[in-house]
Design a protein around this motif. Structure first.
Motif, mmCIF file in Angstrom:
data_model
loop_
_atom_site.group_PDB
_atom_site.id
_atom_site.type_symbol
_atom_site.label_atom_id
_atom_site.label_comp_id
_atom_site.label_asym_id
_atom_site.label_seq_id
_atom_site.Cartn_x
_atom_site.Cartn_y
_atom_site.Cartn_z
ATOM 1 N N VAL A 288 -5.431 5.365 -1.246
ATOM 2 C CA VAL A 288 -4.376 4.410 -1.608
ATOM 3 C C VAL A 288 -4.751 3.930 -3.013
ATOM 4 O O VAL A 288 -5.683 3.143 -3.172
ATOM 5 N N PRO A 289 -4.058 4.415 -4.040
ATOM 6 C CA PRO A 289 -4.574 4.318 -5.421
ATOM 7 C C PRO A 289 -4.349 2.966 -6.095
ATOM 8 O O PRO A 289 -3.616 2.850 -7.076
ATOM 9 N N CYS A 290 -5.038 1.939 -5.611
ATOM 10 C CA CYS A 290 -4.926 0.625 -6.249
ATOM 11 C C CYS A 290 -5.504 0.646 -7.667
ATOM 12 O O CYS A 290 -5.221 -0.250 -8.467
ATOM 13 N N TRP B 291 0.831 -1.212 0.000
ATOM 14 C CA TRP B 291 0.000 0.000 0.000
ATOM 15 C C TRP B 291 0.863 1.258 0.000
ATOM 16 O O TRP B 291 0.547 2.239 -0.665
ATOM 17 N N ARG B 292 1.976 1.231 0.758
ATOM 18 C CA ARG B 292 2.863 2.402 0.766
ATOM 19 C C ARG B 292 3.489 2.615 -0.605
ATOM 20 O O ARG B 292 3.705 3.755 -1.033
ATOM 21 N N GLU B 293 3.789 1.540 -1.301
ATOM 22 C CA GLU B 293 4.328 1.665 -2.659
ATOM 23 C C GLU B 293 3.275 2.236 -3.597
ATOM 24 O O GLU B 293 3.594 3.039 -4.489
ATOM 25 N N LEU B 294 2.017 1.837 -3.420
ATOM 26 C CA LEU B 294 0.942 2.406 -4.223
ATOM 27 C C LEU B 294 0.862 3.919 -4.039
ATOM 28 O O LEU B 294 0.586 4.664 -4.989
ATOM 29 N N ALA C 277 1.324 -12.221 -4.796
ATOM 30 C CA ALA C 277 1.120 -11.680 -3.449
ATOM 31 C C ALA C 277 0.861 -10.178 -3.516
ATOM 32 O O ALA C 277 0.032 -9.645 -2.762
ATOM 33 N N VAL C 278 1.547 -9.502 -4.420
ATOM 34 C CA VAL C 278 1.315 -8.071 -4.615
ATOM 35 C C VAL C 278 -0.110 -7.831 -5.101
ATOM 36 O O VAL C 278 -0.800 -6.921 -4.637
ATOM 37 N N ALA C 279 -0.568 -8.677 -6.025
ATOM 38 C CA ALA C 279 -1.935 -8.532 -6.542
ATOM 39 C C ALA C 279 -2.965 -8.733 -5.444
ATOM 40 O O ALA C 279 -3.963 -8.002 -5.368
ATOM 41 N N ARG C 280 -2.735 -9.717 -4.572
ATOM 42 C CA ARG C 280 -3.672 -9.951 -3.456
ATOM 43 C C ARG C 280 -3.694 -8.760 -2.500
ATOM 44 O O ARG C 280 -4.759 -8.339 -2.049
ATOM 45 N N ALA C 281 -2.519 -8.221 -2.189
ATOM 46 C CA ALA C 281 -2.454 -7.068 -1.297
ATOM 47 C C ALA C 281 -3.133 -5.857 -1.930
ATOM 48 O O ALA C 281 -3.822 -5.086 -1.257
ATOM 49 N N ASN C 282 -2.949 -5.718 -3.215
ATOM 50 C CA ASN C 282 -3.593 -4.620 -3.940
ATOM 51 C C ASN C 282 -5.116 -4.734 -3.842
ATOM 52 O O ASN C 282 -5.826 -3.752 -3.593
ATOM 53 N N GLY C 283 -5.620 -5.965 -4.000
ATOM 54 C CA GLY C 283 -7.058 -6.198 -3.927
ATOM 55 C C GLY C 283 -7.620 -6.058 -2.530
ATOM 56 O O GLY C 283 -8.821 -5.861 -2.364
ATOM 57 N N ALA C 284 -6.754 -6.159 -1.510
ATOM 58 C CA ALA C 284 -7.207 -6.056 -0.122
ATOM 59 C C ALA C 284 -7.247 -4.613 0.373
ATOM 60 O O ALA C 284 -7.629 -4.363 1.521
ATOM 61 N N ASN C 285 -6.867 -3.678 -0.469
ATOM 62 C CA ASN C 285 -6.871 -2.271 -0.071
ATOM 63 C C ASN C 285 -8.263 -1.839 0.387
ATOM 64 O O ASN C 285 -9.254 -2.066 -0.298
ATOM 65 N N GLN C 286 -8.338 -1.213 1.560
ATOM 66 C CA GLN C 286 -9.625 -0.752 2.073
ATOM 67 C C GLN C 286 -9.670 0.764 2.228
ATOM 68 O O GLN C 286 -10.511 1.301 2.954
#
Length: 354
Positions: free
Chosen positions: A316-318, A273-276, A302-311
Motif C-alpha cells: 500500500v504505497p503511502c 488505503w484503497r485510493e493509495l 484525516a487523510v494524512a493520519r490514515a496514510n500514516g497508519a498504513n501497516q
C-alpha cells in the motif's frame, strides 16, 4: 497525475541550502560546467542563470549533461559513500557477529565518522543496524521451529534476558509469548532497504512493516488483539509470494503487487488505503489530491493520519504521497527510505509495470 515540479526559485533556494527533501527526485544541470548534480552536492553553488532543473537522470543525459563525480547523481547515495558500502558488505558476510567500535578501528574506520554516515543515510548507527541483523538471525531460527535458546545463540546473545528484552523492543513481546498453534504467522522478509516483518495467514497478508519502525510494536499488539493472541512464528505461501514480489520490485522488473491484502482499520482508513493502491509506480499525489479523489476535500488531515497508519509498507504505497510543494513529508519507515523508493520508481514512469 505526476508530481508538479516546484518553482525555479524554490528549487534554487533548495540547491543553495543543500535541502535533502528533493535529493534524488530533482537534479540541477549547470550550463557553465556541463555537469548535473544532486541538490545536496557539496560543490560550489552555480549562478542562477546557469541552472536548469530536471526530474530524472535520463532527462539530464538527454539534455547533454554528464554526472558530477562528487555527488554521483546516478548512484544511490548510500552505496556511493565509501564508509557505508564496505561495512554493509562486511555485515552481510557476518550477520550474527557482535560488532563493536574496536572492529571498526581494525578495519581502518573512525567510529564517529561511521556513526554520522549511517545516521545520515539510514537513521540508525552501524552498530544498531548490526544488532538488528543479529535479531533477524534469531527470528529466522524461531520461524524454522527452533527453540528460544537456539535463537538466542544464533543471534549472538550471551544472556537469555538480553535476547528477550531486545526481541520485545521490536515486537512488543518476548518470544515465549508467541502461539504454538497460530492463526497468523510472522516471519521476516528481506529487502535492500532493510528487513521487514510479514504477518500472514494462509491466504492474505495482514502486516508488512520495517523492523525498525517506531510504531511497529503498537501495530503488532493491535494485530495480536485481532487474532486473539494467536500469532506464532512461521512462513506461509503468502510470505513466499510477497518476498518474490518484493524481489522483482527492487530489481526494477515488477511494480505491481498481486498478494491478497487484509486491511485492518476504520471504513475511512480502508478507503484511503484503497485510493493509495490506485497510484501507479513512478507517480505521486499530495494529501489534498487524495482527499478530493475520495470526495472529501475538507478531510486533508484525516487523510494524512490514515496514510500514516498504513501497516502494509510498500504494497500500500503511502510513500507516494508528498507535500503540496513537492517536498518529502513524514514517512514511518524514515525519509531516507521514502527518497530511495521514489527514486527507484522513476524507472516505472515510462515503462509499464510487469
Amino acid at each position: 497525475m505526476l508530481m508538479t515540479r516546484p518553482s525555479f526559485d524554490t528549487l534554487y533556494e533548495a540547491l543553495l541550502n543543500r535541502d535533502p527533501s528533493y535529493d534524488g527526485r530533482v537534479f540541477v544541470c549547470v550550463a557553465s560546467t556541463g555537469i548535473f548534480c544532486r541538490l545536496t552536492c557539496p560543490a560550489r553553488k552555480p549562478k542562477r542563470e546557469n541552472c536548469t532543473f530536471h526530474d530524472t537522470v535520463s532527462e539530464c543525459f538527454d539534455a547533454g549533461f554528464r554526472p558530477c563525480k562528487r555527488c554521483r547523481p546516478t548512484t544511490p547515495e548510500a552505496t556511493a559513500d565509501p564508509v557505508v558500502k564496505p561495512l554493509i558488505e562486511a555485515l552481510e558476510k557476518r550477520p550474527s557477529y557482535r560488532w563493536g567500535e574496536p572492529d571498526l578501528v581494525r578495519m581502518g574506520f573512525d567510529p564517529s565518522t561511521v556513526r554520522r554516515a549511517f545516521k545520515r543515510h539510514f537513521g540508525m548507527t552501524f552498530l544498531e543496524m548490526a544488532r538488528q541483523r543479529r535479531l533477524q538471525e534469531g527470528f529466522s531460527t524461531l520461524a524454522d521451529g527452533g527453540k528460544v535458546i537456539d535463537a538466542q545463540i544464533t543471534a549472538g546473545f550471551d544472556s537469555p534476558s538480553a535476547f528477550r528484552e531486545a526481541f520485545a523492543r521490536i515486537l512488543g513481546q518476548s518470544p515465549g509469548v508467541f502461539s504454538a498453534k497460530p492463526l497468523l504467522f510472522a516471519d521476516w522478509v528481506a529487502s535492500p532497504l532493510g528487513p521487514l516483518i510479514a504477518v500472514t495467514d494462509r491466504t492474505q497478508l495482514h502486516l508488512l512493516e520495517f523492523l525498525d519502525r517506531k510504531a511497529f510494536p503498537t501495530e503488532f499488539r493491535k494485530l495480536q488483539t485481532y487474532a486473539k493472541g494467536e500469532i506464532g512464528f512461521g512462513r506461509t505461501e503468502v510470505t513466499d509470494q510477497i518476498q518474490g514480489e518484493l524481489d522483482r520490485f527492487f530489481a526494477g522488473t515488477g511494480g505491481q503487487f498481486q498478494t491478497r491484502l487484509a486491511l485492518h482499520g476504520s471504513a475511512f482508513t480502508r478507503d484511503v488505503w484503497r485510493e493509495l493502491l490506485t497510484i501507479p509506480p513512478g507517480e505521486t499525489r499530495c494529501y489534498s489530491e487524495l482527499a478530493r479523489a475520495l470526495g472529501r476535500p475538507e478531510a486533508v488531515r484525516a487523510v494524512a493520519r490514515a496514510n500514516g497508519a498504513n501497516q502494509l509498507a510498500l504494497v500500500v504505497p503511502c510513500h507516494r504521497v508528498i507535500g503540496a510543494d513537492g517536498s518529502l513529508t513524514g514517512y514511518g519507515g524514515g525519509l531516507w527510505r521514502k527518497q530511495r523508493l521514489i527514486e527507484l520508481e522513476q524507472s516505472y514512469r515510462q515503462t509499464p509495470a510487469a
